[in-house]
Write an enzyme that holds these catalytic residues in place. Structure first.
Site, PDB file in Angstrom:
ATOM      1  N   GLY A 159      -7.784   1.516  -3.497  1.00 11.67           N
ATOM      2  CA  GLY A 159      -6.911   0.343  -3.560  1.00 11.67           C
ATOM      3  C   GLY A 159      -7.365  -0.720  -2.574  1.00 11.67           C
ATOM      4  O   GLY A 159      -6.559  -1.435  -1.973  1.00 11.67           O
ATOM      5  N   GLY A 173      -6.383  -4.708  -2.732  1.00  6.06           N
ATOM      6  CA  GLY A 173      -5.029  -5.210  -2.519  1.00  6.06           C
ATOM      7  C   GLY A 173      -4.858  -5.976  -1.216  1.00  6.06           C
ATOM      8  O   GLY A 173      -5.825  -6.167  -0.466  1.00  6.06           O
ATOM      9  N   GLN A 174      -3.622  -6.383  -0.974  1.00 10.07           N
ATOM     10  CA  GLN A 174      -3.340  -7.241   0.190  1.00 10.07           C
ATOM     11  C   GLN A 174      -3.776  -6.580   1.496  1.00 10.07           C
ATOM     12  O   GLN A 174      -4.509  -7.168   2.276  1.00 10.07           O
ATOM     13  CB  GLN A 174      -1.836  -7.563   0.252  1.00 10.07           C
ATOM     14  CG  GLN A 174      -1.484  -8.569   1.330  1.00 10.07           C
ATOM     15  CD  GLN A 174       0.000  -8.573   1.698  1.00 10.07           C
ATOM     16  OE1 GLN A 174       0.738  -7.660   1.357  1.00 10.07           O
ATOM     17  NE2 GLN A 174       0.425  -9.603   2.406  1.00 10.07           N
ATOM     18  N   ASP A 200     -11.441   0.257  -6.156  1.00 12.36           N
ATOM     19  CA  ASP A 200     -10.204  -0.256  -6.753  1.00 12.36           C
ATOM     20  C   ASP A 200     -10.302  -0.052  -8.258  1.00 12.36           C
ATOM     21  O   ASP A 200     -11.374   0.243  -8.781  1.00 12.36           O
ATOM     22  CB  ASP A 200      -9.992  -1.736  -6.407  1.00 12.36           C
ATOM     23  CG  ASP A 200      -8.518  -2.111  -6.428  1.00 12.36           C
ATOM     24  OD1 ASP A 200      -7.954  -2.419  -5.364  1.00 12.36           O
ATOM     25  OD2 ASP A 200      -7.906  -2.081  -7.523  1.00 12.36           O
ATOM     26  N   ILE A 201      -9.180  -0.281  -8.932  1.00 10.10           N
ATOM     27  CA  ILE A 201      -9.169  -0.066 -10.384  1.00 10.10           C
ATOM     28  C   ILE A 201      -9.824  -1.233 -11.129  1.00 10.10           C
ATOM     29  O   ILE A 201     -10.174  -1.129 -12.293  1.00 10.10           O
ATOM     30  CB  ILE A 201      -7.728   0.179 -10.882  1.00 10.10           C
ATOM     31  CG1 ILE A 201      -7.739   0.693 -12.315  1.00 10.10           C
ATOM     32  CG2 ILE A 201      -6.866  -1.057 -10.747  1.00 10.10           C
ATOM     33  CD1 ILE A 201      -6.640   1.620 -12.645  1.00 10.10           C
ATOM     34  N   ASP A 231      -9.950   4.853 -10.354  1.00  9.06           N
ATOM     35  CA  ASP A 231      -8.533   4.938 -10.690  1.00  9.06           C
ATOM     36  C   ASP A 231      -7.911   6.006  -9.785  1.00  9.06           C
ATOM     37  O   ASP A 231      -8.283   7.183  -9.861  1.00  9.06           O
ATOM     38  CB  ASP A 231      -8.399   5.319 -12.176  1.00  9.06           C
ATOM     39  CG  ASP A 231      -6.944   5.448 -12.618  1.00  9.06           C
ATOM     40  OD1 ASP A 231      -6.041   5.373 -11.752  1.00  9.06           O
ATOM     41  OD2 ASP A 231      -6.717   5.633 -13.826  1.00  9.06           O
ATOM     42  N   TYR A 275       9.957   2.554  -6.187  1.00  4.61           N
ATOM     43  CA  TYR A 275       8.959   2.478  -5.116  1.00  4.61           C
ATOM     44  C   TYR A 275       9.460   3.208  -3.868  1.00  4.61           C
ATOM     45  O   TYR A 275       8.758   4.041  -3.277  1.00  4.61           O
ATOM     46  CB  TYR A 275       8.689   1.002  -4.809  1.00  4.61           C
ATOM     47  CG  TYR A 275       7.807   0.731  -3.628  1.00  4.61           C
ATOM     48  CD1 TYR A 275       6.477   1.125  -3.617  1.00  4.61           C
ATOM     49  CD2 TYR A 275       8.296   0.040  -2.518  1.00  4.61           C
ATOM     50  CE1 TYR A 275       5.656   0.856  -2.533  1.00  4.61           C
ATOM     51  CE2 TYR A 275       7.481  -0.244  -1.439  1.00  4.61           C
ATOM     52  CZ  TYR A 275       6.166   0.163  -1.446  1.00  4.61           C
ATOM     53  OH  TYR A 275       5.361  -0.109  -0.369  1.00  4.61           O
ATOM     54  N   LYS A 320       8.042   6.586  -1.942  1.00  3.97           N
ATOM     55  CA  LYS A 320       7.650   6.604  -0.525  1.00  3.97           C
ATOM     56  C   LYS A 320       8.443   7.663   0.251  1.00  3.97           C
ATOM     57  O   LYS A 320       7.898   8.363   1.103  1.00  3.97           O
ATOM     58  CB  LYS A 320       7.829   5.208   0.096  1.00  3.97           C
ATOM     59  CG  LYS A 320       6.849   4.167  -0.441  1.00  3.97           C
ATOM     60  CD  LYS A 320       5.409   4.524  -0.106  1.00  3.97           C
ATOM     61  CE  LYS A 320       4.392   3.580  -0.681  1.00  3.97           C
ATOM     62  NZ  LYS A 320       3.000   4.042  -0.513  1.00  3.97           N
TER      63      LYS A 320
HETATM   64  N1  SER Z   1       6.241  -5.212   0.831  1.00  2.88           N
HETATM   65  C1  SER Z   1       6.808  -4.121   0.094  1.00  2.88           C
HETATM   66  C2  SER Z   1       7.612  -4.603  -1.050  1.00  2.88           C
HETATM   67  O1  SER Z   1       8.184  -5.652  -0.925  1.00  2.88           O
HETATM   68  C3  SER Z   1       7.677  -3.287   0.989  1.00  2.88           C
HETATM   69  O2  SER Z   1       6.908  -2.237   1.487  1.00  2.88           O
HETATM   70  O3  SER Z   1       7.711  -3.944  -2.034  1.00  2.88           O
END
Ligand code: SER
Length: 322
Positions: A9, A12-13, A35-36, A53, A143, A147
């Site tokens: 990944g 990503g940011q 990354d994918i 992936d 999400y 986590k």
């Molecule tokens: N930045 C993330 C989100 O907004 C929180 O971990 O989903």
């Protein structure tokens, strides 16, 4: 022996900036970015890059074996807002990828794992101010559920199988190099882009929605610090609370107006408001500060100054080339 690092990944940011930082520290040849897709061209063109992936166990294993990897940073995830649109996909991506990496560590194919958790593990029944490390966690987003459950598995693999997994609960991360995707805290990045480009922003959260936030440089520092800490100092093997600052959209807008006085903000809350309302306003991260000496550096004024300075350069360069 030097470390051989795999970042999953990496486009990503956080993954992208982590890749640049780890390449500086360990050498370009020792950090494999995956990354994918190849969407992040700066990253793809800046060193070894492979398509991978995170859900594909054999693919991850092959990468680990091919490059003789000992440390994995698993940065791939579907974030809170997108996860609500694709709950099953979010569950599959976030959980499968974690199991793959934990199982490789259990099988001693890799030695060390970094896996990010989030303030999304908390929910409406969590105390919202100065949220403690150990408290009620009843997340309302898919999400957040991934986590929270992921944290339990990390601790389980550490305790039962001696897996060296380390994790922090990131707050909203603000950065200018790579835009975030699909998060509830993304407004705090979009607002700077729109301020510089159009001097106005339609904010998807209400003006007084206070959330924990952090500048990317601090987030990268925390990630590197916890990974470099001596194993016995990393006492929490689920995930550490981590904090820097907290602010509301109204406060960011006011700080932007110091540089762009005619900046206008409208508040048009959408489904992400409920998510934000279920999260803490501020975080008590005293364990991270005690155990591995975590310390943040950037306050809101510093972040605004840096974001506007960097984004003005970025958009000037884009307008010159277009
Ligand atoms: N930045 C993330 C989100 O907004 C929180 O971990 O989903």
């Amino acid at each position: 022996m030097s470390s051989k690092i795999l970042i999953i990944g990496a486009g990503g940011q956080i993954g992208s900036e982590l890749t640049y930082k780890l390449r500086q520290m360990y050498g370009e040849e020792n950090v494999i970015a995956t990354d994918i897709n190849r969407n992040n061209s700066d990253l793809v063109n800046s060193g070894t890059f492979e398509i991978l992936d995170a859900k594909d166990y054999e693919g991850v294993k092959k990468c680990v074996e091919t490059y003789n990897i000992d440390t994995v940073y698993l940065m791939a995830a579907m974030l809170s807002a997108t996860g609500e649109k694709f709950p099953e996909e979010a569950w599959n991506l976030n959980m499968d990828s974690l199991f793959h990496v934990l199982n490789l560590a259990k099988g001693k194919l890799i030695k060390k794992v970094f896996w990010p958790s989030s303030i999304a593990v908390f929910g409406p029944t969590t105390p919202t101010k100065y949220t403690p490390q150990y408290t009620t966690t009843e997340p309302k987003t898919v999400y957040g559920i991934t986590k929270q459950v992921g944290e339990r598995w990390c601790e389980y693999y550490h305790d039962k199988y001696d897996v060296d997994v380390r994790s922090i609960r990131y707050p909203g991360i603000i950065s200018w190099k790579t835009i975030p995707g699909g998060g509830t805290t993304d407004y705090a990045v979009e607002i700077y882009h729109e301020a510089v480009k159009t001097k106005s922003y339609n904010c998807f959260l209400k003006e007084d929605t206070e959330l924990p936030m952090m500048f990317m440089d601090d987030a990268i520092k925390a990630t590197v610090d916890i990974m470099m800490a001596e194993p016995e100092t990393v006492k929490i093997r689920s995930s550490y609370n981590l904090a820097a600052i907290s602010f509301t959209p109204k406060e960011v807008a006011a700080s932007i107006k110091k540089y762009i006085p005619d900046f206008k903000i409208n508040y048009v809350p959408d489904y992400r408001q409920d998510i934000a309302d279920s999260w803490p306003k501020s975080i008590n991260d005293s364990y991270a500060r005690q155990d591995w000496n975590w310390k943040h550096s950037f306050l809101l004024e510093d972040i605004t100054k840096e974001m506007i300075f960097q984004l003005r350069k970025t958009y000037k360069a884009i307008s010159r080339t277009s």
